[in-house]
Design a protein around this motif. Structure first.
Motif, PDB file in Angstrom:
ATOM      1  N   MET A 103      69.733  76.722  34.624  1.00 23.24           N
ATOM      2  CA  MET A 103      69.847  75.275  34.450  1.00 23.24           C
ATOM      3  C   MET A 103      68.539  74.743  33.866  1.00 23.24           C
ATOM      4  SD  MET A 103      70.627  72.359  37.379  1.00 23.24           S
ATOM      5  CE  MET A 103      69.139  72.680  38.296  1.00 23.24           C
ATOM      6  N   GLY A 104      68.636  73.986  32.815  1.00 25.66           N
ATOM      7  CA  GLY A 104      67.437  73.404  32.225  1.00 25.66           C
ATOM      8  C   GLY A 104      66.886  72.283  33.102  1.00 25.66           C
ATOM      9  N   GLY A 105      65.572  72.157  33.113  1.00 26.49           N
ATOM     10  CA  GLY A 105      64.944  71.040  33.811  1.00 26.49           C
ATOM     11  C   GLY A 105      64.940  71.144  35.322  1.00 26.49           C
ATOM     12  N   VAL A 106      64.887  72.364  35.842  1.00 34.14           N
ATOM     13  CA  VAL A 106      64.883  72.553  37.303  1.00 34.14           C
ATOM     14  C   VAL A 106      63.699  71.830  37.947  1.00 34.14           C
ATOM     15  CG1 VAL A 106      64.555  74.262  39.136  1.00 34.14           C
ATOM     16  CG2 VAL A 106      66.150  74.722  37.293  1.00 34.14           C
ATOM     17  N   GLU A 107      62.529  72.021  37.366  1.00 33.15           N
ATOM     18  CA  GLU A 107      61.328  71.394  37.933  1.00 33.15           C
ATOM     19  C   GLU A 107      61.437  69.873  37.890  1.00 33.15           C
ATOM     20  OE1 GLU A 107      56.509  71.277  37.278  1.00 33.15           O
ATOM     21  OE2 GLU A 107      57.636  72.943  36.426  1.00 33.15           O
ATOM     22  N   ASP A 108      61.948  69.345  36.788  1.00 30.68           N
ATOM     23  CA  ASP A 108      62.128  67.890  36.668  1.00 30.68           C
ATOM     24  C   ASP A 108      63.114  67.367  37.700  1.00 30.68           C
ATOM     25  OD1 ASP A 108      60.341  67.787  34.567  1.00 30.68           O
ATOM     26  OD2 ASP A 108      61.906  67.897  33.024  1.00 30.68           O
ATOM     27  N   LEU A 109      64.195  68.117  37.924  1.00 38.56           N
ATOM     28  CA  LEU A 109      65.203  67.718  38.909  1.00 38.56           C
ATOM     29  C   LEU A 109      64.599  67.670  40.313  1.00 38.56           C
ATOM     30  CD1 LEU A 109      68.421  67.307  39.288  1.00 38.56           C
ATOM     31  CD2 LEU A 109      68.288  69.623  40.202  1.00 38.56           C
ATOM     32  N   ILE A 110      63.844  68.691  40.661  1.00 41.12           N
ATOM     33  CA  ILE A 110      63.218  68.748  41.988  1.00 41.12           C
ATOM     34  C   ILE A 110      62.237  67.589  42.161  1.00 41.12           C
ATOM     35  CG2 ILE A 110      61.614  70.086  43.428  1.00 41.12           C
ATOM     36  CD1 ILE A 110      63.134  72.596  42.454  1.00 41.12           C
ATOM     37  N   ARG A 111      61.468  67.298  41.142  1.00 44.59           N
ATOM     38  CA  ARG A 111      60.521  66.174  41.210  1.00 44.59           C
ATOM     39  C   ARG A 111      61.255  64.832  41.262  1.00 44.59           C
ATOM     40  NH1 ARG A 111      54.939  67.544  39.197  1.00 44.59           N
ATOM     41  NH2 ARG A 111      55.017  69.768  38.821  1.00 44.59           N
ATOM     42  N   GLU A 135      70.530  58.607  48.355  1.00 41.78           N
ATOM     43  CA  GLU A 135      69.634  59.542  47.685  1.00 41.78           C
ATOM     44  C   GLU A 135      70.131  60.980  47.797  1.00 41.78           C
ATOM     45  OE1 GLU A 135      65.600  56.951  48.678  1.00 41.78           O
ATOM     46  OE2 GLU A 135      66.216  58.565  50.017  1.00 41.78           O
ATOM     47  N   THR A 136      70.544  61.369  49.000  1.00 42.87           N
ATOM     48  CA  THR A 136      71.032  62.739  49.178  1.00 42.87           C
ATOM     49  C   THR A 136      72.360  62.933  48.436  1.00 42.87           C
ATOM     50  OG1 THR A 136      72.097  62.197  51.297  1.00 42.87           O
ATOM     51  CG2 THR A 136      69.844  63.064  51.387  1.00 42.87           C
ATOM     52  N   GLN A 137      73.158  61.886  48.385  1.00 41.89           N
ATOM     53  CA  GLN A 137      74.442  61.951  47.686  1.00 41.89           C
ATOM     54  C   GLN A 137      74.239  62.021  46.171  1.00 41.89           C
ATOM     55  OE1 GLN A 137      77.130  62.454  49.426  1.00 41.89           O
ATOM     56  NE2 GLN A 137      78.468  62.561  47.664  1.00 41.89           N
ATOM     57  N   ALA A 138      73.239  61.321  45.651  1.00 38.21           N
ATOM     58  CA  ALA A 138      72.962  61.341  44.214  1.00 38.21           C
ATOM     59  C   ALA A 138      72.570  62.750  43.759  1.00 38.21           C
ATOM     60  CB  ALA A 138      71.863  60.338  43.875  1.00 38.21           C
ATOM     61  N   LEU A 139      71.738  63.433  44.539  1.00 34.70           N
ATOM     62  CA  LEU A 139      71.371  64.811  44.201  1.00 34.70           C
ATOM     63  C   LEU A 139      72.597  65.712  44.267  1.00 34.70           C
ATOM     64  CD1 LEU A 139      69.395  67.035  43.455  1.00 34.70           C
ATOM     65  CD2 LEU A 139      68.731  67.168  45.877  1.00 34.70           C
ATOM     66  N   PHE A 140      73.437  65.519  45.280  1.00 35.93           N
ATOM     67  CA  PHE A 140      74.662  66.313  45.387  1.00 35.93           C
ATOM     68  C   PHE A 140      75.539  66.135  44.146  1.00 35.93           C
ATOM     69  CE2 PHE A 140      79.182  66.559  46.518  1.00 35.93           C
ATOM     70  CZ  PHE A 140      79.249  67.897  46.887  1.00 35.93           C
ATOM     71  N   ARG A 141      75.721  64.881  43.714  1.00 40.24           N
ATOM     72  CA  ARG A 141      76.545  64.616  42.520  1.00 40.24           C
ATOM     73  C   ARG A 141      75.969  65.296  41.283  1.00 40.24           C
ATOM     74  NH1 ARG A 141      77.073  59.526  44.775  1.00 40.24           N
ATOM     75  NH2 ARG A 141      75.348  58.716  43.522  1.00 40.24           N
ATOM     76  N   GLU A 142      74.657  65.153  41.084  1.00 36.89           N
ATOM     77  CA  GLU A 142      74.050  65.751  39.891  1.00 36.89           C
ATOM     78  C   GLU A 142      74.148  67.268  39.898  1.00 36.89           C
ATOM     79  OE1 GLU A 142      69.998  65.656  37.183  1.00 36.89           O
ATOM     80  OE2 GLU A 142      70.445  63.958  38.510  1.00 36.89           O
ATOM     81  N   LEU A 143      73.873  67.891  41.037  1.00 36.43           N
ATOM     82  CA  LEU A 143      73.985  69.348  41.126  1.00 36.43           C
ATOM     83  C   LEU A 143      75.431  69.798  40.928  1.00 36.43           C
ATOM     84  CD1 LEU A 143      71.575  70.062  44.118  1.00 36.43           C
ATOM     85  CD2 LEU A 143      71.241  70.783  41.729  1.00 36.43           C
ATOM     86  N   SER A 144      76.374  69.061  41.502  1.00 37.66           N
ATOM     87  CA  SER A 144      77.798  69.400  41.362  1.00 37.66           C
ATOM     88  C   SER A 144      78.221  69.362  39.904  1.00 37.66           C
ATOM     89  CB  SER A 144      78.665  68.436  42.171  1.00 37.66           C
ATOM     90  OG  SER A 144      78.414  68.592  43.544  1.00 37.66           O
ATOM     91  N   GLU A 145      77.776  68.342  39.190  1.00 42.14           N
ATOM     92  CA  GLU A 145      78.143  68.193  37.781  1.00 42.14           C
ATOM     93  C   GLU A 145      77.473  69.236  36.898  1.00 42.14           C
ATOM     94  OE1 GLU A 145      77.033  64.155  36.942  1.00 42.14           O
ATOM     95  OE2 GLU A 145      78.630  63.339  38.239  1.00 42.14           O
ATOM     96  N   ARG A 146      76.238  69.594  37.211  1.00 39.83           N
ATOM     97  CA  ARG A 146      75.480  70.495  36.333  1.00 39.83           C
ATOM     98  C   ARG A 146      75.773  71.970  36.584  1.00 39.83           C
ATOM     99  NH1 ARG A 146      69.389  68.358  35.797  1.00 39.83           N
ATOM    100  NH2 ARG A 146      69.310  70.084  34.313  1.00 39.83           N
ATOM    101  N   ILE A 147      75.788  72.421  37.849  1.00 39.26           N
ATOM    102  CA  ILE A 147      75.977  73.859  38.107  1.00 39.26           C
ATOM    103  C   ILE A 147      76.937  74.164  39.255  1.00 39.26           C
ATOM    104  CG2 ILE A 147      73.730  74.518  37.170  1.00 39.26           C
ATOM    105  CD1 ILE A 147      72.753  74.847  40.100  1.00 39.26           C
ATOM    106  N   GLY A 148      77.336  73.157  40.001  1.00 40.89           N
ATOM    107  CA  GLY A 148      78.194  73.399  41.161  1.00 40.89           C
ATOM    108  C   GLY A 148      77.362  73.671  42.403  1.00 40.89           C
TER     109      GLY A 148
END
Length: 183
Positions: A103-111, A135-148
């Motif tokens: 996944m591109g931008g792993v470090e950016d996502l974590i930050r 906040e926790t739900q937003a990360l869940f949505r982004e991870l779900s959309e990008r890699i599952g």
């Protein structure tokens, strides 16, 4: 959910077997769903603190707390709105290591989400995010959309009041003063 908002009910008690069941029955009778539940020892020795969130109107929540407060095993029950509290949740996300690394931008996502890596091995990566539900739900949505997301868990709300001391401390001090007056 017209006129309903999220309330946090805080219940103080000794650690009594079956008390959680008694509390949940009171919610059930009022047809209120428990959104989150967290139980832990409080700052006062021998006293446990239940932190429960539910959607209700103010009239219903007042009646619910009064009914909980009447239980013999309950020291005191209160309700609060988000404005009265400092609160957090913790969420864990289990992801495929291969997909996470590709996944591109792993470090950016974590930050971006102020998350941290708890564990990484050849099969999975576990991320941790502390924050409010949104906040926790937003990360869940982004991870779900990008890699599952392979697994996901969120804790119940933990909360403390913004007041200087725990409200139970004031109540216990008042009871203690009355006992001393009688003696």
């Amino acid at each position: 959910m017209e006129n309903k908002k999220l309330f946090t009910v805080i219940v103080f008690s000794e650690n009594t077997v079956g008390l959680l069941n008694q509390i949940t029955i009171i919610f059930t009778r009022r047809q209120l769903n428990i959104e989150t539940l967290s139980v832990s020892p409080s700052a006062i020795a021998g006293v446990h603190k239940f932190t429960i969130t539910t959607f209700a109107d103010e009239t219903t929540i007042v009646k619910l707390v009064k009914q909980i407060d009447k239980r013999v095993d309950i020291l005191k029950a209160y309700y609060n709105t988000d404005e009265d509290l400092v609160h957090q949740e913790i969420a864990l996300y289990k992801l495929s290591t291969d997909l996470f690394i590709r996944m591109g931008g792993v470090e950016d996502l974590i930050r971006k989400y102020d998350a941290r890596v708890l564990d990484i091995n050849e099969t999975c990566v576990v991320l941790e995010k502390n924050g409010h539900y949104e906040e926790t739900q937003a990360l869940f949505r982004e991870l779900s959309e990008r890699i599952g997301v392979l697994q996901f868990i969120r804790s119940g709300r933990i909360a403390i009041t913004k007041s200087k001391v725990e409200r139970l401390s004031d109540m216990l001090a008042s009871v203690e003063a009355k006992i001393k007056e009688r003696d």
